[in-house]
Design an enzyme around this catalytic site. Structure first.
Site, PDB file in Angstrom:
ATOM      1  N   ALA A   1       7.570  10.040   4.862  1.00 29.25           N
ATOM      2  CA  ALA A   1       6.156   9.963   4.491  1.00 29.25           C
ATOM      3  C   ALA A   1       5.316  10.895   5.361  1.00 29.25           C
ATOM      4  O   ALA A   1       4.454  11.632   4.865  1.00 29.25           O
ATOM      5  CB  ALA A   1       5.667   8.519   4.627  1.00 29.25           C
TER       6      ALA A   1
ATOM      7  N   HIS B   1       6.821   1.542   0.828  1.00 27.05           N
ATOM      8  CA  HIS B   1       7.443   0.271   0.451  1.00 27.05           C
ATOM      9  C   HIS B   1       6.556  -0.557  -0.488  1.00 27.05           C
ATOM     10  O   HIS B   1       5.871  -0.012  -1.342  1.00 27.05           O
ATOM     11  CB  HIS B   1       7.846  -0.521   1.693  1.00 27.05           C
ATOM     12  CG  HIS B   1       8.811   0.184   2.601  1.00 27.05           C
ATOM     13  ND1 HIS B   1       9.820   0.985   2.127  1.00 27.05           N
ATOM     14  CD2 HIS B   1       8.903   0.235   3.949  1.00 27.05           C
ATOM     15  CE1 HIS B   1      10.502   1.479   3.141  1.00 27.05           C
ATOM     16  NE2 HIS B   1       9.963   1.037   4.258  1.00 27.05           N
TER      17      HIS B   1
END
Length: 312
Positions: A145, A183
């Site tokens: 990320a 997530h």
């Protein structure tokens, strides 16, 4: 005809049996997130043939797993693809178990209006309408990320590392201006009144046409090659069992999913567990090679010498 008999015994008897029948115990690290518990359930609970392998399991968030990989602590571990670039000399990537896909990327969010052009320029008007470099909460320096954030917004350098599950609250509390979420937070941020600025996975897909590689499963190169291949076979078997029996690990998945609803749990699994989790294939390998080539070109990662993949 052969019969499989499951024997329940105390720890001392088990250790004797393990030595007698040549059971090999390996350390294994993965996150408590539903996609990981889903794919590893059958393996660690011996619902499949593990070919004489047994596992001592460590549950950690992905950045903790990345740090453990840097120290070479575990025999097998989940890690971010960004982090893998730094330990490819110590670990080899398995064909099974990876999280790649389309529409699965990390999101940049905030509780007030921020434009993409503002982030590109590295300047925003904050909650007090003052112009400054935004403070961005990230789930770890070596997460994929954060790599994507640097790729899309190289001027966005003011960052604070947080546990991924705390990032939404950090935005809401005003501790950071922008949150980089991963997530299951993809499914919850809107319920908290937070707004999406950009999907960094979508950015990657438009730039490359490839799936975004998020995390993979690696085996320590100190293990014999035959054991590395055995781990890969067993892990693939575990993923295939999970697909064939999706409710089999429900209690185990729920146990580690904090207060997540079953609906969010299975949305999470559907998003991150797919054909690449069974086998990377040529498509998956191409995406991973492109990720590393792009990162190397941007001087984000060091040069990688040697092969990445178990079956090179």
């Amino acid at each position: 005809m052969f019969y499989v008999v499951r024997v329940f015994c105390d720890k001392s008897t088990y250790n004797v049996l393990r030595k007698t029948y040549n059971v090999m115990k390996l350390t294994l690290g993965f996150s408590p997130c539903p996609n990981d518990t889903f794919i590893f359930d059958a393996l660690i609970h011996h619902k499949i043939d593990t070919e004489g392998l047994d596992f001592e399991v460590f549950y950690d968030d992905v950045e903790t797993l990345n740090q453990k990989a840097f120290k070479g602590e575990l025999d097998i571990t989940k890690l971010s693809y960004h982090a893998f670039a730094y330990v490819a000399n110590q670990y080899v990537l398995l064909d099974a178990g990876s999280a790649l896909g389309f529409g699965v990327g990390p999101l940049l969010i905030s509780d007030f209006e921020i434009s993409i052009s503002d982030l590109q320029n590295g300047q925003i008007r904050d909650r007090k309408f003052e112009i400054r470099n935004p403070l961005i909460g990230i789930p770890g320096k070596y997460t994929t990320a954060n790599f994507l954030l640097g790729l899309a917004f190289p001027l966005a350098t003011n960052k604070q590392e947080l546990v991924f599950s705390d990032i939404e609250n950090a935005v809401l509390d005003g501790r950071v201006d922008v949150g980089l979420i991963i997530h299951e937070n993809r499914f919850t941020y809107q319920d908290k009144g937070l707004k999406k600025i950009i999907d960094l996975g979508d950015y990657w897909e438009k730039q490359t046409g490839c799936a975004i590689p998020l995390g993979g499963i690696v085996a320590n190169r100190k293990l014999p090659v035959a054991v590395q291949h055995k781990i890969n076979r067993v892990l693939r078997r575990s993923v295939e069992f999970a697909f064939a029996n999706p409710k089999s690990g429900l209690d185990f998945i729920r146990q580690h999913a904090q207060e997540m609803s079953e609906e969010v749990m299975y949305k999470h699994i559907e998003l991150y567990v797919n054909k690449y989790s069974v086998d990377l294939g040529e498509e998956g390998r191409k995406a991973i090679k492109l990720l590393f080539a792009t990162a190397l070109e941007k001087h984000i990662i060091p040069e990688i010498k040697g092969g990445l993949f178990l079956t090179d």
